[in-house]
Design an enzyme around this catalytic site. Structure first.
Site, PDB file in Angstrom:
ATOM      1  N   PHE A 126       0.840  -1.187   0.000  1.00 49.24           N
ATOM      2  CA  PHE A 126       0.000   0.000   0.000  1.00 49.24           C
ATOM      3  C   PHE A 126       0.883   1.248   0.000  1.00 49.24           C
ATOM      4  CE2 PHE A 126      -2.004  -3.509   2.172  1.00 49.24           C
ATOM      5  CZ  PHE A 126      -3.263  -3.571   1.586  1.00 49.24           C
TER       6      PHE A 126
ATOM      7  N   SER B 153      -6.787  -7.683  -1.340  1.00 46.07           N
ATOM      8  CA  SER B 153      -6.348  -7.083  -0.075  1.00 46.07           C
ATOM      9  C   SER B 153      -6.835  -5.642   0.017  1.00 46.07           C
ATOM     10  CB  SER B 153      -4.820  -7.110   0.026  1.00 46.07           C
ATOM     11  OG  SER B 153      -4.332  -8.426   0.101  1.00 46.07           O
TER      12      SER B 153
ATOM     13  N   CYS C 138      -3.650  -4.954   6.618  1.00 45.41           N
ATOM     14  CA  CYS C 138      -3.929  -5.667   5.379  1.00 45.41           C
ATOM     15  C   CYS C 138      -4.848  -6.851   5.663  1.00 45.41           C
ATOM     16  CB  CYS C 138      -2.618  -6.155   4.760  1.00 45.41           C
ATOM     17  SG  CYS C 138      -2.830  -7.080   3.223  1.00 45.41           S
TER      18      CYS C 138
ATOM     19  N   THR D  23      -8.035  -9.610   3.945  1.00 44.71           N
ATOM     20  CA  THR D  23      -8.484 -10.275   2.718  1.00 44.71           C
ATOM     21  C   THR D  23     -10.001 -10.220   2.587  1.00 44.71           C
ATOM     22  OG1 THR D  23      -6.602 -11.789   2.804  1.00 44.71           O
ATOM     23  CG2 THR D  23      -8.472 -12.444   1.437  1.00 44.71           C
TER      24      THR D  23
ATOM     25  N   ALA E 226      -8.069 -12.421  12.315  1.00 50.10           N
ATOM     26  CA  ALA E 226      -7.542 -13.516  13.119  1.00 50.10           C
ATOM     27  C   ALA E 226      -7.142 -13.035  14.508  1.00 50.10           C
ATOM     28  CB  ALA E 226      -6.337 -14.135  12.416  1.00 50.10           C
TER      29      ALA E 226
ATOM     30  N   HIS F   4       1.258  -4.522   7.583  1.00 51.89           N
ATOM     31  CA  HIS F   4       1.604  -5.434   8.672  1.00 51.89           C
ATOM     32  C   HIS F   4       1.876  -4.592   9.920  1.00 51.89           C
ATOM     33  CE1 HIS F   4       3.190  -8.302   5.320  1.00 51.89           C
ATOM     34  NE2 HIS F   4       1.877  -8.208   5.331  1.00 51.89           N
TER      35      HIS F   4
ATOM     36  N   THR G 266       4.623  12.179   8.218  1.00 55.15           N
ATOM     37  CA  THR G 266       6.023  12.518   8.448  1.00 55.15           C
ATOM     38  C   THR G 266       6.252  12.781   9.930  1.00 55.15           C
ATOM     39  OG1 THR G 266       6.193  13.518   6.264  1.00 55.15           O
ATOM     40  CG2 THR G 266       7.898  14.100   7.848  1.00 55.15           C
TER      41      THR G 266
END
Length: 238
Positions: free
Chosen positions: A2, A47, A54, A56, A70, A108, A156
Site C-alpha cells: 500500500f 487485499s 492488510c 483479505t 484472526a 503489517h 512525516t
C-alpha cells in the site's frame, strides 16, 4: 503493498464471531459499508487495508465487503475495539498504475501506540504518541522527518524522544477530514507500522556485525565494504 494514502472512510456495519466453518478461521468477521468507491474492481481474495491492517476480502456487494480478522491481528491492532457505526480508513492494494504519493506500506501492523496529546496549530493538529514499553525497540526505526504509518495513513515524523518513547506528527486540515485519527480521544490507540526500509537496513548492519564478531568471514566482508567506499572516494577526488 500500500501507499498510506487513505482512499475513503468506510463504516463498520456488522461484527460477528467466526466459527471453524467460516472463512478466516477463529476470530471475528467485520463487514464494512459505504465502500462503493473502492469496490468497482474488487475480487474475492483482494487485499484492502482497514486502519492500516492488510485484510483479505471474503465477501462483497456493491457497497459492502467482509473480512476475517484472526486472533493475532486482534492482539496487534486496534480492530478488536471497533464497534458498529465506527469509521475506518480504507485503501486498496497498489496496482501497476498507482501514483506513489505516500511511502511503501505493507499493512503489517507492528503494534498500537497511544495518543499522548493533540494541539491545534493554526488549521493543523500536532499529535504526540507513546510507544508501549514492551515495543521500545520500535523507536530505533522512528526518526525525525522519516516515514510513519498510523492507522494506514502515511505521515512525516516531526520530533522523537527516545527516553520518553514518544514521537509527534502534524496533520494538515485536508487530511483531518479524510482519516479517522482526529476522531480519537487522548489515550486512544492507533495502529503503527514503522518504515520497513529501516528494518531492512538495521537487519543488514546487525548481520554484518554478527559475522564480523564470529570470525574471518565477517572481517573479509567489512574489508570489502571499506575498499568500495575508499575506491569511490578516490574516484570522486580525481
Amino acid at each position: 503493498m500500500f501507499t498510506g494514502i487513505v482512499e475513503i472512510l468506510g463504516k463498520v456495519v456488522d461484527i460477528a464471531p467466526l466459527d471453524s466453518t467460516d472463512s478466516g478461521g477463529s476470530g471475528f468477521s467485520i463487514t464494512i459499508g459505504d465502500a462503493t468507491e473502492i469496490l468497482g474492481d474488487c475480487h474475492l481474495g483482494d487485499s484492502i487495508a482497514v486502519n492500516g491492517t492488510c485484510l483479505t476480502v471474503t465477501e462483497f456487494s456493491a457497497s459492502t465487503f467482509k473480512v476475517g480478522v484472526a486472533p493475532e491481528t486482534l492482539r496487534k491492532t486496534n480492530l478488536g475495539s471497533l464497534k458498529v457505526g465506527d469509521a475506518v480508513n480504507l485503501e486498496r492494494a497498489m496496482n501497476a498504475h498507482t501514483r506513489f504519493g505516500g511511502h511503501m506500506v505493507q499493512g503489517h501492523v507492528d503494534t498500537t501506540v497511544s495518543i499522548v496529546s493533540r494541539e491545534d496549530d493554526g488549521n493543523a493538529i500536532t499529535f504526540v504518541f507513546r510507544v508501549p514499553a514492551e515495543y521500545a525497540d520500535l523507536m530505533d526505526y522512528i526518526v525525525p522527518k522519516g516515514f510513519i504509518c498510523l492507522d494506514g495513513t502515511s505521515l512525516t515524523v516531526i520530533d522523537v524522544d527516545d527516553k520518553e518513547r514518544t514521537f509527534s506528527i502534524m496533520m494538515i486540515a485536508y487530511t483531518q477530514t479524510r482519516v479517522v485519527m482526529p476522531r480519537r480521544a487522548i489515550g486512544g490507540l492507533v495502529n503503527i507500522e514503522v518504515d520497513m526500509m529501516g528494518k531492512y537496513a538495521s537487519k543488514g548492519v546487525e548481520s554484518m556485525i554478527k559475522r564480523f564478531l564470529e570470525g574471518d568471514d565477517g572481517e573479509t566482508m567489512v574489508a570489502k565494504a571499506l575498499d568500495r567506499v575508499l575506491a569511490k572516494r578516490a574516484a570522486a577526488s580525481q
